[in-house]
Scaffold this active site. Structure first.
Site, PDB file in Angstrom:
ATOM      1  N   CYS A 419       0.804  -1.213   0.000  1.00  0.00           N
ATOM      2  CA  CYS A 419       0.000   0.000   0.000  1.00  0.00           C
ATOM      3  C   CYS A 419       0.840   1.268   0.000  1.00  0.00           C
ATOM      4  O   CYS A 419       0.547   2.229  -0.719  1.00  0.00           O
ATOM      5  CB  CYS A 419      -0.946  -0.004   1.188  1.00  0.00           C
ATOM      6  N   HIS A 463      -2.008   0.452   7.271  1.00  0.00           N
ATOM      7  CA  HIS A 463      -2.299   0.791   5.881  1.00  0.00           C
ATOM      8  C   HIS A 463      -1.776   2.199   5.615  1.00  0.00           C
ATOM      9  O   HIS A 463      -1.601   2.990   6.540  1.00  0.00           O
ATOM     10  CB  HIS A 463      -3.815   0.733   5.649  1.00  0.00           C
ATOM     11  N   ASP A 479      -7.497   6.107  -2.072  1.00  0.00           N
ATOM     12  CA  ASP A 479      -6.709   4.930  -1.697  1.00  0.00           C
ATOM     13  C   ASP A 479      -6.282   4.208  -2.960  1.00  0.00           C
ATOM     14  O   ASP A 479      -7.056   3.468  -3.551  1.00  0.00           O
ATOM     15  CB  ASP A 479      -7.530   4.004  -0.805  1.00  0.00           C
TER      16      ASP A 479
END
Lengths: 677, 306
Positions: A419, A463, A479
């Site tokens: 991520c 994250h 995201d």
């Protein structure tokens, strides 16, 4: 032999026999000491344990009569050595570790020094103190349960000190200690609830050992390593329905500065503007595990009214003090869409800064994209489409991207990342085009515990995502991971993992992610227990206490608190007394015995006490003889008593019992009359 | 049955003067199918009492004089080669009698003591791998000198426990002693004793003891007594379940002697010292057994009424 003789002679000179420690309680005391020191193994350096073992061995040999107590200079040497060792062990002179090390070392050294009862009592009180100190390190329910046992052992040692020399019953003193501790529990509870929590007079320097979790400086590969840990980050209780995982973006840090391949979060300034005015749409409470840091995890656009918490410029919540034990705070998420505050110049400069010399290809790419799309929103859409359609891969173990042009390497060459890689490249692209953007670190999602309904967020939920600034919309969350691995966002980490990633997970992590059902259930159950413990015991701080007291007393004044403690104390002690009384209640009495006992109690009042060995008939006969009653007047009663009590062959019922009672009453009356006359 | 019992007591009291209480206890012990231990100084009439008991009840009687060199085979018997038959023949020892008087049992070595004590418990002996039943009924009346006297091997607690009662005779009172001195040797009158009972009567009496009723309050009284002995600090150890059974059975026999169909607390109290004295030891008393004070303690501390 010679040393043993000198030992006894000095021992006798110093202490009389009456002041010596009973041998059986010494053994119990040593066991209690071991129990107290044991949990410190997790926090203190091993040499202290070695000192403790050494002293224990010495003392055991003294106990067995093989060795003598150490000479004075040996003890002095040991003390100096321990002091030096603490000094050079590098934990900081006034840190908690150093003071705890000293405490435990002294506790261990006292073993080879204690001779008299007084010394033993010192050790016992040190034991209680050490138990209390351990809670500075660890406040979990498991530790609390363990310390309760240790507490009982220390108490048993104290009970043993008061046993007779000839009666060696360690099991008995353990039992008594257990009963004492149990009896103390209700009062403990009252004092825990009601006794005012005073602010400490001084702050204890707490352990600063590195805890797992997000750091202020992060390289894109770092977050992947967090997924190896199933350690709890925090628990959250949401009022009402828990939102779906893809809305649970727990913001912790905002990374604005990029330098030499790593992101840094440095913003600590307090937000100048008014607190958010929009209506709150979600109230929640977070029980944050100790992080040793000041930042807190919240949903977007959250505010908190708890004391000691403030909102920063970049929209996060910060605590004034580092979070050293489970920290509990309430927050409200505000519904904020379409309302933008203008970005200050300094902020704009910061959020668009890039190193012009590094990553030239992605800078070029970013500028080209903006030219092509014309707007920030269009550009974001294009980047996401590029990630989605390009050969990009989501993985826990991406290749290393060292060097100056790490983002270029990832975007154009490796195309495999976690991520943080995607978020970091995304931010860089936007900044290249002059659009303010930043990376945000935190946790995504969390698992709902079905037993208590709270959310558990663990390190593997860590994250990273991005936010960009649009003049019309304000800061917008994007995201990029959702573009490459939508399952990560929708259904959590487990769903997004490839099989080789999964194989590399630790046993516990695998269990938590639902590989084994039974284990997962057990873990959930343990977690719900711990959660309640945090909610009701650890999280019950002065803040919650004052609220509880307000609910209980209305207005909180010292006299009311005092009264409440008094009443609570009386009630709790009364409860214990009742339990004890119930345990000693007489067993169901034989009705005739009961009738006779009532009679003999009355007669004792008239001055005719019954000796315990006198049977009912013998007693009646004696008393009758004393007052000069003829045998004929009481013969029937005596026979009746004898028959009803001791002859099972004769059946009798209520009628006979009533007749006996009236006979007894008549005799009683006659005797009372006789004495008053 | 009542007449028979009082006749037996009368006959015994005619031999042993001024010891009505002890005679009654000894009789109760036999009726309760228990073995009896008589402890006293030499010359107090221990042997006389046991002999008289056997005679009056019409039982076969053997006496074993224990000394430090008595061997188990001297008690149990041994196999002898019979020339005429050409095989080994078991010659029964003095143990094979209905009443065995083990005189001065604590002068024998533990080995010989235990040969007797095994027979008491099992009511049979095993010789050369063959079990031989002892006569029925089988009573052991043992006498012993106070353990403080020289040349004694005190019986351990485990063996003392097998005697239902231990009684002491004590010096006779002056009146009885005067009569004794006038009347001459009492052993002569022993020869004049007629058996007043036979085996059937004895068996019937023993069954009658078993039939004596016991009520719940009395059982609870016995339980309180036993519990006190187990809990009290002055007791080195408490009464065993065998001890509490012995107490109840003795109290039953005592109740029969009082011609009552059920047990009352006074029965328990009457037999208590004889039954529990030798089973208890004071915790302060490491060496010997001086249970007398403990039995009194039990009696005066435990309430009859629950």
């Amino acid at each position: 032999m010679a040393s043993a003789e000198t030992g006894t002679s000095t021992g006798k000179a110093a202490t009389g026999v009456a002041y010596q420690i009973p041998r059986n309680s010494l053994a119990l005391l040593m066991i209690a000491q071991v129990a107290v020191v044991l949990p410190y193994l997790l926090q203190l350096s091993p040499w202290i344990v070695a000192v403790g073992l050494f002293c224990g061995m010495w003392r055991t040999n003294v106990y067995l009569g093989r060795w003598d107590y150490p000479q004075r200079w040996v003890k002095a040497l040991l003390v100096v050595a321990c002091l030096l060792a603490v000094g050079i062990s590098g934990v900081g002179a006034f840190s908690l570790e150093a003071t705890a090390s000293l405490l435990i070392a002294a506790f261990a050294l006292k073993l080879i020094e204690m001779k008299s009862r007084r010394d033993a009592y010192v050790v016992i009180f040190l034991g209680y103190f050490a138990i209390a100190t351990q809670f500075l390190f660890d406040q979990t329910i498991l530790m609390a349960a363990y310390q309760l046992v240790a507490f009982m052992l220390v108490t048993a040692a104290m009970v043993g000190m008061n046993q007779r020399q000839t009666r060696v019953r360690p099991a008995l003193s353990l039992k008594l200690a257990g009963a004492l501790v149990l009896q103390a529990l209700p009062l403990t509870l009252i004092i825990f609830l009601l006794f005012p929590r005073m602010a400490p007079l001084w702050t204890v320097p707490l352990p600063g050992a590195g805890k797992m979790g997000l750091q202020e400086t992060v390289r894109p590969g770092d977050i992947a390593s967090l997924t190896q840990s199933d350690e709890l980050a925090f628990r959250a209780v949401v009022n009402g329905r828990v939102p779906p995982p893809n809305q649970l973006y727990w913001r912790g840090l905002v990374y604005s500065d990029f330098e030499a391949g790593s992101w840094r979060a440095a913003e600590r300034r307090r937000a100048a503007s008014e607190p958010l005015t929009e209506p709150g749409d979600l109230a929640y409470e977070v029980l944050l595990e100790p992080t040793m840091q000041t930042w807190l995890y919240t949903l977007e656009n959250s505010t908190s009214e708890d004391p000691g918490i403030y909102r920063t410029v970049d929209g996060r919540l910060e605590s004034r003090e580092p979070v050293l034990s489970v920290f509990r705070y309430r927050a409200i998420r505000h519904d904020r869409s379409g309302d933008a505050e203008p970005l200050s110049d300094s902020m704009r400069t910061r959020e668009t800064a890039i190193d012009p010399g590094a990553n030239p290809r992605i800078q070029e790419h970013g500028r080209a994209l903006l030219d092509e799309q014309g707007s920030a929103v269009g550009m974001v859409r294009a980047v996401l489409a590029e990630i989605q359609q390009g050969p990009y891969r989501y993985t826990l173990s991406p290749p290393q991207y060292p060097g100056r042009d790490s983002i270029d390497d990832f975007w154009f060459e490796g195309r495999a990342g976690f991520c943080a890689h995607y978020a970091s490249a995304f931010v860089y692209l936007l900044r290249s085009a002059g659009i303010p953007a930043r990376m945000v670190g935190g946790y995504l999602g969390g698992e709902v515990n079905p037993i208590t309904g709270h959310l558990m967020v663990r390190q593997y939920d860590a994250h990273a995502w991005a936010e960009f600034f649009d003049p019309a919309l304000g800061w917008v969350r994007v995201d990029p991971t959702a573009a490459v691995a939508p399952e990560r966002v929708e259904r959590g980490l487990s769903a997004a993992l490839s099989s080789e990633d999964r194989a590399s997970l630790s046993l516990f992590t695998a269990a938590r992610l639902g590989e084994w059902d039974v284990a997962a259930d057990l873990l959930r159950w343990a977690d719900s227990l711990e959660h309640r413990w945090n909610l009701w015991v650890v999280g019950y701080d002065s803040h919650y206490q004052s609220r509880f007291l307000k609910d209980l007393l209305g207005e909180v004044t010292p006299s009311r608190i005092g009264l409440a403690i008094l009443v609570g104390g009386v009630v709790s002690l009364g409860f214990v007394a009742m339990v004890m009384f119930w345990g000693r209640r007489p067993v169901q009495r034989h009705p005739v015995e009961k009738a006779f006992r009532d009679f003999s109690d009355k007669l004792a009042g008239f001055g005719y006490p019954r000796r315990p060995e006198e049977s009912p008939s013998a007693f009646v006969r004696r008393v009758a003889h004393q007052v000069g009653l003829a045998e004929a007047q009481i013969g029937g009663l005596v026979a009746e008593l004898d028959t009803l009590l001791y002859n099972p062959a004769v059946a009798w019922g209520q009628r006979e019992l009533r007749a006996l009672r009236s006979q007894l009453r008549r005799l009683q009356f006659r005797l009372a009359f006789g004495t008053t006359r | 049955m009542k007449q028979k019992l009082s006749a037996i007591q009368e006959a015994l009291n005619g031999v042993l003067l001024g010891k009505e209480g002890q005679v009654q206890l000894a009789l109760a012990c036999l009726l309760a199918r228990g073995h009896l231990l008589i402890e006293d100084l030499p010359g107090m009439g221990k042997t006389l009492l046991s002999h008289a008991l056997a005679r009056v009840l019409g039982l076969s009687y053997n006496r074993i004089q224990f000394t430090s060199d008595v061997l188990p085979s001297d008690i149990i018997g041994t196999s002898i080669f019979d020339r005429e038959l050409g095989e080994f023949r078991f010659v029964e020892g003095p143990l094979f009698a209905q009443v065995v008087l083990a005189d001065e049992i604590n002068r024998a070595t533990p080995k010989s003591q235990s040969a007797l004590l095994e027979a008491m418990e099992e009511r049979q002996v095993t010789v050369e791998g063959e079990s031989r039943a002892l006569p029925e009924p089988f009573f052991v009346i043992a006498t012993q000198n106070p353990s403080t006297q020289t040349g004694t091997f005190p019986l351990p607690e485990s063996q003392l426990d097998r005697f239902l009662m231990r009684i002491e005779l004590g010096y006779p009172d002056p009146e009885a002693e005067r009569e004794l001195l006038k009347g001459g040797d009492r052993r002569k009158s022993l020869g004049l004793l007629q058996p007043l009972s036979d085996l059937e009567t004895l068996a019937a009496l023993q069954t009658a003891v078993d039939d004596i009723k016991v009520s719940d309050p009395l059982i609870e009284y016995i339980q309180r007594l036993v519990a006190f002995s187990r809990r009290g600090a002055e007791f080195a150890f408490g009464l065993s379940p065998r001890g509490s059974l012995a107490l109840l059975q003795s109290a039953r026999a005592w109740a029969l002697l009082q011609d009552r169909s059920h047990v009352v607390p006074e029965d328990v109290q009457a037999v208590l010292p004889a039954v529990v004295d030798h089973r208890l030891r004071e915790s302060a008393d490491f060496a010997g057994h001086g249970g007398g004070a403990l039995a009194q303690k039990l009696l005066t501390s435990v309430d009859v009424v629950g």
